[in-house]
Each structure stands twice: as structure tokens, then as C-alpha cells.
Design a protein around this motif. Sequence first.
Motif, PDB file in Angstrom:
ATOM      1  N   ILE A 203       0.841  -1.204   0.000  1.00  0.00           N
ATOM      2  CA  ILE A 203       0.000   0.000   0.000  1.00  0.00           C
ATOM      3  C   ILE A 203       0.874   1.251   0.000  1.00  0.00           C
ATOM      4  O   ILE A 203       0.582   2.241  -0.693  1.00  0.00           O
ATOM      5  CB  ILE A 203      -0.946   0.001   1.211  1.00  0.00           C
ATOM      6  CG1 ILE A 203      -1.938  -1.162   1.110  1.00  0.00           C
ATOM      7  CG2 ILE A 203      -1.687   1.318   1.310  1.00  0.00           C
ATOM      8  CD1 ILE A 203      -2.850  -1.109  -0.097  1.00  0.00           C
ATOM      9  N   GLY A 204       1.981   1.219   0.756  1.00  0.00           N
ATOM     10  CA  GLY A 204       2.893   2.365   0.779  1.00  0.00           C
ATOM     11  C   GLY A 204       3.510   2.634  -0.579  1.00  0.00           C
ATOM     12  O   GLY A 204       3.658   3.785  -1.002  1.00  0.00           O
ATOM     13  N   ILE A 206       2.221   1.760  -3.513  1.00  0.00           N
ATOM     14  CA  ILE A 206       1.159   2.294  -4.388  1.00  0.00           C
ATOM     15  C   ILE A 206       0.928   3.779  -4.090  1.00  0.00           C
ATOM     16  O   ILE A 206       0.806   4.609  -5.012  1.00  0.00           O
ATOM     17  CB  ILE A 206      -0.138   1.495  -4.192  1.00  0.00           C
ATOM     18  CG1 ILE A 206       0.035   0.063  -4.734  1.00  0.00           C
ATOM     19  CG2 ILE A 206      -1.308   2.187  -4.903  1.00  0.00           C
ATOM     20  CD1 ILE A 206      -1.175  -0.806  -4.530  1.00  0.00           C
ATOM     21  N   GLY A 207       0.885   4.127  -2.803  1.00  0.00           N
ATOM     22  CA  GLY A 207       0.729   5.533  -2.441  1.00  0.00           C
ATOM     23  C   GLY A 207       1.896   6.378  -2.926  1.00  0.00           C
ATOM     24  O   GLY A 207       1.710   7.512  -3.374  1.00  0.00           O
ATOM     25  N   TYR A 210       1.482   6.935  -6.650  1.00  0.00           N
ATOM     26  CA  TYR A 210       0.439   7.945  -6.889  1.00  0.00           C
ATOM     27  C   TYR A 210       0.955   9.342  -6.549  1.00  0.00           C
ATOM     28  O   TYR A 210       0.735  10.301  -7.304  1.00  0.00           O
ATOM     29  CB  TYR A 210      -0.792   7.624  -6.045  1.00  0.00           C
ATOM     30  CG  TYR A 210      -1.850   8.696  -6.099  1.00  0.00           C
ATOM     31  CD1 TYR A 210      -2.713   8.801  -7.196  1.00  0.00           C
ATOM     32  CD2 TYR A 210      -1.974   9.612  -5.055  1.00  0.00           C
ATOM     33  CE1 TYR A 210      -3.684   9.793  -7.241  1.00  0.00           C
ATOM     34  CE2 TYR A 210      -2.944  10.610  -5.100  1.00  0.00           C
ATOM     35  CZ  TYR A 210      -3.793  10.686  -6.200  1.00  0.00           C
ATOM     36  OH  TYR A 210      -4.732  11.679  -6.248  1.00  0.00           O
ATOM     37  N   LEU A 211       1.656   9.461  -5.403  1.00  0.00           N
ATOM     38  CA  LEU A 211       2.208  10.757  -5.004  1.00  0.00           C
ATOM     39  C   LEU A 211       3.219  11.250  -6.031  1.00  0.00           C
ATOM     40  O   LEU A 211       3.230  12.438  -6.393  1.00  0.00           O
ATOM     41  CB  LEU A 211       2.857  10.633  -3.625  1.00  0.00           C
ATOM     42  CG  LEU A 211       3.561  11.880  -3.079  1.00  0.00           C
ATOM     43  CD1 LEU A 211       2.542  12.999  -2.882  1.00  0.00           C
ATOM     44  CD2 LEU A 211       4.275  11.570  -1.769  1.00  0.00           C
ATOM     45  N   HIS A 214       1.437  12.455  -9.082  1.00  0.00           N
ATOM     46  CA  HIS A 214       0.735  13.710  -8.809  1.00  0.00           C
ATOM     47  C   HIS A 214       1.712  14.882  -8.780  1.00  0.00           C
ATOM     48  O   HIS A 214       1.444  15.943  -9.364  1.00  0.00           O
ATOM     49  CB  HIS A 214       0.002  13.602  -7.476  1.00  0.00           C
ATOM     50  CG  HIS A 214      -0.797  14.814  -7.118  1.00  0.00           C
ATOM     51  ND1 HIS A 214      -1.910  15.203  -7.836  1.00  0.00           N
ATOM     52  CD2 HIS A 214      -0.624  15.740  -6.128  1.00  0.00           C
ATOM     53  CE1 HIS A 214      -2.403  16.314  -7.307  1.00  0.00           C
ATOM     54  NE2 HIS A 214      -1.643  16.655  -6.279  1.00  0.00           N
TER      55      HIS A 214
END
Length: 556
Positions: A203-204, A206-207, A210-211, A214
Motif C-alpha cells: 500500500i505504501g 502504491i501511495g 500515486y504521489l 501527482h
Amino acid sequence: MIKKDFGTKDLNYHTLTRSIPLSQKIVLLVSIVVLFAILPSSVFTTLRVAKVIYDRVSINAVSINSILCNSNEIIEGISGTRSGTEQEVSDFMFDYVNHVDDSDEASVAIFNINKELAVYYNPARLDGFRESARELVEQYCKYETITYSQNYAIPNKAIGFVTDKTGKRVGYVVTGYSNELFNNSTIESIIFLGICSLFGLFIGIIGAVYLARHIKKILFGLEPQEIATLLQERNVILNSVREGVINVNVQGIITLINQEALALLSEANAGDVDSLEYSDAKDRLPGIPWDEIIGNGRMLTNAPLNLGDNVFMVTAVPIFVQQNIIGAVVTFRRKSDVFELANQLTGFKNYATALRAQTHEFMNKMHVIMGLIDMKAYDDLKKYTKEIAQNRQSEVSYVVTRLKDITLAGFVLGKMARSRELAVEFTFSEESELHSELIMPSVHDLVLIIGNLIENAFDALRNYEGERIMNLSIIDFDKEIVIEVEDSGPGIKKGELKKIFQRGYSNKGAGHGFGLYLVKHSIENLDGTISAESEPGEGTIFTVRLPVKKRGETNV
């Protein structure tokens, strides 16, 4: 050339950091942070889980042991007070132990006061439990009592003393659990924690991805080195521009100002320029319709603005990002500089036009002279050249005696030559007179004003089929100069007469409509006036009145 050796290590490091894109750096950094955040907590939790499992096993052993030691069934069974055969009593106690340990995970050995085994319950098939239970009885039988902490210290086992109602010891109970149960429970917990840790790491990551995407989108796909280069280029460009540039954000706060803007505002005494950055634009730059620009996205173009002691020409353009207004850019210059440049450009154009007309007229006359020479018509040549000289001398003398400034006189003579090219009758009034010691208006100002008015008259007469006459009058009334340019052209309609001085207004198509606009603003800059009189079919008269400042005069 001096070369500095930074070392292979430093070179490889810098090459590596430049080669890794920003998005990959963010993903790598966040992943490492998440990993180092999860790893210690996972190790600590694993150790804690093992301790909890050990405590649970020990507590279960002590609990079962305590239940059996205090049960009447066991007390009666091993004290001999329960009726029935020895086998029946043993079976009864066995069934009771099985009922208490419904999980079938504990092993139980019950001894009478003589240390003889009365019940042996071992559903978990704990190896060597009989012997280890007997050893515990031999070890602790001499104790008066056994505490919970002493029982807790016995690995995977617990021992208790069975006493009757009078407090007399009648036997012993030993409860135990296998190491395999402890190990399996610990391994299961570790595997579960490992899965949770990997899931958290996933999850980290993937985050982080995404970050990174962005941030990359916000930075328009640029790398830090590219952003730093753009920032340096922006600073150089802003400070090399000869116009004041100010950036205002959507809240109306000044966020950027170049050196030229600071210099212009400081020269105009427009407040404390050192505190201009990060101040409110409405307070520091009043007169600009900020609500219209930032709020409604309207653009302001070449609008005059009084700031301090100077008048500036201001252009304000809203900044859009994905159709959202994020601020505005304001550029400005001194109004006097703008019109001085316009005056120079227009004056040069008029000079060039006059010189081109004189050159063209001279070449025509030279062609006539060359033709007469080729025909050896020397008498006609003599007569022609004498006539040219007399006409030229008469024309030059006529203009120069009225215009003391030789530059302006030459300019008017050039326009006369151009009128002959266009087949327009050019007259210069006998009342015309102008002194040469003028400070204001300057010769450039007069060339701009007179040249544009004459060219405007030429344009009106160029394709006119009627009488084509243009008259110029320049009269010095000591305190003011009055200039009149009159043509016999088609005239101007009343509805159009009010618009002829507007920027870009022309009936000649795109690219026109700036001459009279510049004339009007130049005259206003000189505190003068201009008026136009016209009727359709009766021609047009432009009248200019300019205040005069001569050499030697002082301001009142």
C-alpha cells in the motif's frame, strides 16, 4: 585551463542522482521510509506476540491446574472418600479432567499423597510428560505452598497441591502444554504479521507511485534540474526586460517584481518599493481594476495609470491554468517613453518618405537631362537645367524663409516633392512662420504631427476624382503654434468624424488607424489640442494648437 578532480566516487554519485527521475526518487524514498517504519514495529510485535502466547499458555496451565486442585471431584477421588472401585474412581476423575480441558490441548497428571499416579491425561501426546510431571512433584513436594510466579516460571507446565476441607494435602496436579503448540501459535502469528507488513509495504508503494505521479503532474513533467534552469532563465529574462513586470496571485498579493519595475516605481516616488513584494496589489497599485482582471478574466491593454509622480502605460493579463484564473501579470512603462518611441518611429518614417520622394523626383529630372545630352540638344538642356534651378531655388527660398529650422524645412520640401508624384497641388501658405529656437514642441514632434496629417490628406486625395489640392499652414503666435492641414478631398461623415482619433479605427482596412491616434496622443502629451472640420464633398481641415516653450524662457 585548471581542472578540478572531484574523484570517481563523487562523479558516479552525481551522475547517478541526475539519471534517476524525480518520480523514481519519490517512490524509492517513500518505500524505504515505509519499510523502516514497518520493520521495527514488526520485530517488536513479533517478540510481543511470542511473549503473549507464552503468557497465554502459562495462564491456561495455571488456570486448569487451579480448577482441578480445588474441585471436590478430584479431592474426593485421590483422598479415597469417593465410593466405588479404584478403576471407577480413576475413570470418573479422567472424565472430569477431560470435561475441564475441552480443547484437548493440555496434558494432566494427578498424583495422590504417596506420589502414586492416579490419573494420566495426555490427549496432546506430550512426549515424556509422565516423567517430567513426576520430577516436578519430587521437586516441589517439600514446598508448603507454590505461588503463581513460581508456577509461571515453569516452562509450559504448572503444579498444584490438592488439599481437603481441613487443609490437609492429599495429592498433586501437574498440567502441561507441548512446545509444538507454542511454536505453531508463534509461527502462525509471525506469518500473519508478515503478511500484514507486506500488505502495508505494498500500500505504501502504491501511495508513493500515486504521489510521485501527482507531483510530476503538478511540475508539468519537469525534473528538479530543469526547474532550477527555468528559474534561472526566468530571473535573467525578467531582469533583462526594459519594462516593469509584476506578478499578482489570485488573492491579489504581489508575488514577483523585476528590477526595472522597482527602478520605475522608485523614480516615480510611488511609495516604499522595498516592501512592495508580498503586499496587497490593490493598495500599492490603485487604479487597476483587479476585480475585473482576476475575478472575471478581463485583459487591460495600454491603459494610462498615475503612480507617484509619473504616468505609466499599463497592460494586465490574467493567467489561466486549466481554465482557472491563478493570478495576473502586469507590465508597464513610462507613458513619455512609449510616445517618445512612437514619435521617433513615426518621424523616421516621415523623413524616409520625404527623402524617397525627393530622390524619385531627382532621378526623373536626371533622366530628362541624360536624354537631352544623348540627343545633343544642348540649348534645350541649358534652358531645362536653368528652369529647374530657378524653380528649386524659388521653392527652397520660399520655404526656408518661413521655417527657420532647416530640418523641418527640408521635411516640408520633401512632402512637396511627394505631392508632385501623386499629382496633388501642394500649397504652403504665405502667412506661415516658425522660429528655430523652440524647445517645445521639438522638431521630431512637429515632424510626427505634420507628417501624419499630410499623409492622411494624401491618402484622401490619392484616388479622388475631383480637384486635388492640399494646403499647409504653420503659424507661430509667440505663445502657441497653430498648424492647419486642409485638403479638397471627399470629406468625412459626421458619424465617423468622432471616431477618427480612436486607436485602430480606419476605413482603409487592417493595419491602419494608428497615425491619427499617435498624433492625438502626441499633441495631448504636449498639452495641445487638435480639432477636425469636415463635410462630405467639401474636404477636411485639421487644426492643431500647441503651446510654445522657447530657449531662454523660464517656467512661470
